[in-house]
Design an enzyme around this catalytic site. Structure first.
Site, PDB file in Angstrom:
ATOM      1  N   ASN A  56      -0.403   0.060  12.476  1.00 13.99           N
ATOM      2  CA  ASN A  56      -0.921   0.587  13.747  1.00 13.99           C
ATOM      3  C   ASN A  56      -1.999  -0.305  14.361  1.00 13.99           C
ATOM      4  O   ASN A  56      -2.693  -1.016  13.628  1.00 13.99           O
ATOM      5  CB  ASN A  56      -1.509   1.974  13.500  1.00 13.99           C
ATOM      6  CG  ASN A  56      -0.437   3.042  13.554  1.00 13.99           C
ATOM      7  OD1 ASN A  56       0.427   3.022  14.424  1.00 13.99           O
ATOM      8  ND2 ASN A  56      -0.489   3.970  12.610  1.00 13.99           N
ATOM      9  N   HIS A  75       3.041   5.559  20.348  1.00 10.61           N
ATOM     10  CA  HIS A  75       2.779   6.321  19.120  1.00 10.61           C
ATOM     11  C   HIS A  75       1.302   6.718  19.106  1.00 10.61           C
ATOM     12  O   HIS A  75       0.487   6.153  18.411  1.00 10.61           O
ATOM     13  CB  HIS A  75       3.110   5.420  17.927  1.00 10.61           C
ATOM     14  CG  HIS A  75       3.015   6.090  16.606  1.00 10.61           C
ATOM     15  ND1 HIS A  75       3.602   7.299  16.328  1.00 10.61           N
ATOM     16  CD2 HIS A  75       2.421   5.699  15.443  1.00 10.61           C
ATOM     17  CE1 HIS A  75       3.363   7.614  15.063  1.00 10.61           C
ATOM     18  NE2 HIS A  75       2.640   6.668  14.510  1.00 10.61           N
ATOM     19  N   VAL A 110       5.212  -1.655  11.360  1.00 17.88           N
ATOM     20  CA  VAL A 110       4.782  -0.285  11.025  1.00 17.88           C
ATOM     21  C   VAL A 110       3.270  -0.152  11.224  1.00 17.88           C
ATOM     22  O   VAL A 110       2.773   0.901  11.644  1.00 17.88           O
ATOM     23  CB  VAL A 110       5.152   0.077   9.558  1.00 17.88           C
ATOM     24  CG1 VAL A 110       4.809   1.530   9.253  1.00 17.88           C
ATOM     25  CG2 VAL A 110       6.631  -0.174   9.292  1.00 17.88           C
ATOM     26  N   ARG A 168       8.690  14.857  12.613  1.00 17.32           N
ATOM     27  CA  ARG A 168       7.587  15.838  12.597  1.00 17.32           C
ATOM     28  C   ARG A 168       7.943  17.025  13.489  1.00 17.32           C
ATOM     29  O   ARG A 168       7.774  18.186  13.113  1.00 17.32           O
ATOM     30  CB  ARG A 168       6.291  15.182  13.065  1.00 17.32           C
ATOM     31  CG  ARG A 168       5.708  14.277  12.009  1.00 17.32           C
ATOM     32  CD  ARG A 168       4.408  13.624  12.414  1.00 17.32           C
ATOM     33  NE  ARG A 168       3.836  12.948  11.244  1.00 17.32           N
ATOM     34  CZ  ARG A 168       3.106  11.851  11.280  1.00 17.32           C
ATOM     35  NH1 ARG A 168       2.826  11.278  12.446  1.00 17.32           N
ATOM     36  NH2 ARG A 168       2.629  11.319  10.180  1.00 17.32           N
ATOM     37  N   GLY A 185       0.848  -1.197   0.000  1.00 14.18           N
ATOM     38  CA  GLY A 185       0.000   0.000   0.000  1.00 14.18           C
ATOM     39  C   GLY A 185       0.878   1.240   0.000  1.00 14.18           C
ATOM     40  O   GLY A 185       2.029   1.209  -0.447  1.00 14.18           O
ATOM     41  N   ASN A 240      -6.404  -5.111  12.422  1.00 11.99           N
ATOM     42  CA  ASN A 240      -5.009  -5.287  12.025  1.00 11.99           C
ATOM     43  C   ASN A 240      -4.328  -6.464  12.706  1.00 11.99           C
ATOM     44  O   ASN A 240      -3.417  -7.062  12.130  1.00 11.99           O
ATOM     45  CB  ASN A 240      -4.236  -3.984  12.244  1.00 11.99           C
ATOM     46  CG  ASN A 240      -4.576  -2.964  11.170  1.00 11.99           C
ATOM     47  OD1 ASN A 240      -5.178  -3.321  10.156  1.00 11.99           O
ATOM     48  ND2 ASN A 240      -4.202  -1.715  11.373  1.00 11.99           N
ATOM     49  N   VAL A 269       2.359   3.126   2.452  1.00  9.32           N
ATOM     50  CA  VAL A 269       3.604   3.151   3.234  1.00  9.32           C
ATOM     51  C   VAL A 269       4.595   2.122   2.684  1.00  9.32           C
ATOM     52  O   VAL A 269       5.794   2.399   2.567  1.00  9.32           O
ATOM     53  CB  VAL A 269       3.324   2.880   4.731  1.00  9.32           C
ATOM     54  CG1 VAL A 269       4.616   2.880   5.523  1.00  9.32           C
ATOM     55  CG2 VAL A 269       2.361   3.919   5.302  1.00  9.32           C
ATOM     56  N   ARG A 304      -6.086   4.195   9.915  1.00  9.18           N
ATOM     57  CA  ARG A 304      -7.305   4.760  10.523  1.00  9.18           C
ATOM     58  C   ARG A 304      -7.917   5.795   9.582  1.00  9.18           C
ATOM     59  O   ARG A 304      -7.240   6.328   8.696  1.00  9.18           O
ATOM     60  CB  ARG A 304      -6.976   5.380  11.882  1.00  9.18           C
ATOM     61  CG  ARG A 304      -5.973   6.503  11.798  1.00  9.18           C
ATOM     62  CD  ARG A 304      -5.606   7.021  13.172  1.00  9.18           C
ATOM     63  NE  ARG A 304      -4.428   7.874  13.104  1.00  9.18           N
ATOM     64  CZ  ARG A 304      -4.191   8.875  13.909  1.00  9.18           C
ATOM     65  NH1 ARG A 304      -5.055   9.193  14.854  1.00  9.18           N
ATOM     66  NH2 ARG A 304      -3.093   9.595  13.801  1.00  9.18           N
TER      67      ARG A 304
END
Ligand SMILES: NC(=O)c1ccc[n+]([C@@H]2O[C@H](COP(=O)([O-])OP(=O)(O)OC[C@H]3O[C@@H](n4cnc5c(N)ncnc54)[C@H](O)[C@@H]3O)[C@@H](O)[C@H]2O)c1
Length: 310
Positions: A120, A175, A118, A151, A10, A95, A12, A82
């Protein structure tokens, strides 16, 4: 490094593969996805950028988990992101069902790999990999803190006008909304960031960092973030592949560090070709420790939910 397998072709997964290929982090990348033809198409598309970026990394796609065979690093990005208004925990049940099968395939085909989770909620699912594989914690990591720190660095750069190259940030904890950006360790070329940004503004940057994923999701609408997440996974794989001994904030299993055990959280990790060499315990202030403990409680609540029968 010879081979990296990425489960989930996908957004990512694709971005990660593109970055690893461009940087020739390994000789071979295989993308695996349940959607028929899709990983093959993604891989071909990426490989067709080779003439521009001048890489020799081979990129292929498959629907067969056996394609993981021999991978030294297995990245897991399979699952659903999400949607606006959801928390990362809201996608746990969906998931976990996706990654449980992938964990079994990974144990069968790449039993000596270093796993990088990775998908979530990443802390909980990193724990799930450790629990189900029985692998040593050195080989079970999750990506969160590299992204959260990038970020925060971006927000500090926007605020101060300094180059992001000179900005060092560190974000610990889970996270999610309770992550712990540790401002006193944030610097501009070694100078504490508080020299340039007032306390109130810095607090606002901390809050914006905590909501960094939701901000992108709200703006993009139909997609959660994937450019910076892919680059973050790329940085972790690079550290492993090149045996760099980099100190990066990653999700790792805690065995007493930061006062926590039997949980997975974001902490400063020394990454090398064997995976996690060591966790650096920073010695938090009372306030920081309180925030870290609150974050741990929210991760633990999801871990307990996973352990509950039915
Ligand atoms: N840890 C982080 O910092 C971070 C950052 C961004 C996104 N994420 C998470 O990464 C995950 C992927 O996000 P995305 O935007 O790439 O989603 P996406 O929907 O674009 O891609 C997910 C892919 O997984 C595939 N898939 C589903 N079941 C599979 C299986 N059993 N085997 C192989 N592939 C399977 C789907 O077909 C799809 O191609 C989400 O859970 C998202 O929340 C984490």
């Amino acid at each position: 490094m010879q081979k990296v397998a990425i489960n989930g072709a996908g957004r990512v997964g694709e971005t990660t593969a593109q970055i690893l290929a461009e940087q020739e982090t390994c000789r071979e990348i295989v993308l695996i996805d349940i959607r028929e033809d899709v990983p093959q198409g993604v891989a071909l598309d990426i490989f067709q950028t080779a003439p521009f970026f001048e890489f020799d990394t081979r990129v292929s796609g498959s629907n067969d988990p056996a394609a993981m065979q021999g991978a030294e690093v297995v990245v897991i990005t399979a699952g659903v992101p999400r949607k606006p208004g959801m928390s990362r925990s809201d996608v746990l049940d969906t998931n976990v069902a996706v990654i449980d099968g992938i964990i079994e395939d990974m144990m069968r085909y790449a039993p000596n790999a270093i796993a990088i989770m990775v998908t979530n909620p990443v802390d909980v699912l990193t724990y799930r990999v450790w629990q189900k594989t029985g692998w040593p914690r050195e080989r079970v990591l999750g990506q969160a803190g590299v992204l959260d720190a990038s970020r925060m660095a971006a927000f500090i750069a926007l605020e101060t006008g300094f180059s992001t190259r000179d900005i060092t940030t560190i974000v610990l904890g889970g996270h999610g909304d309770t992550m712990v950006p540790v401002s006193r360790f944030c610097t501009v070329n070694g100078i504490p960031v508080s020299h340039f940004i007032g306390e109130q503004r810095l607090d606002e940057i901390v809050q914006r960092t905590r909501g960094g994923g939701a901000e992108i999701l709200a703006l993009r609408k139909n997609s959660s973030a994937y450019d910076a997440p892919g680059a973050s996974v790329g940085a972790m794989v690079d550290a492993i592949s090149h045996h760099r001994n980099r100190l990066l904030p990653c999700v790792a299993m805690l065995e007493g560090e930061y006062g926590q055990q039997d949980t997975a959280m974001g902490v400063p990790c020394l990454l090398s070709n064997r995976g996690l060499l060591r966790i650096v315990d920073l010695g938090l202030t009372a306030d920081e420790q309180t925030m870290f403990d609150e974050s741990a409680a929210s991760v633990r609540a999801d871990i307990e939910r996973l352990k509950a029968p039915g």
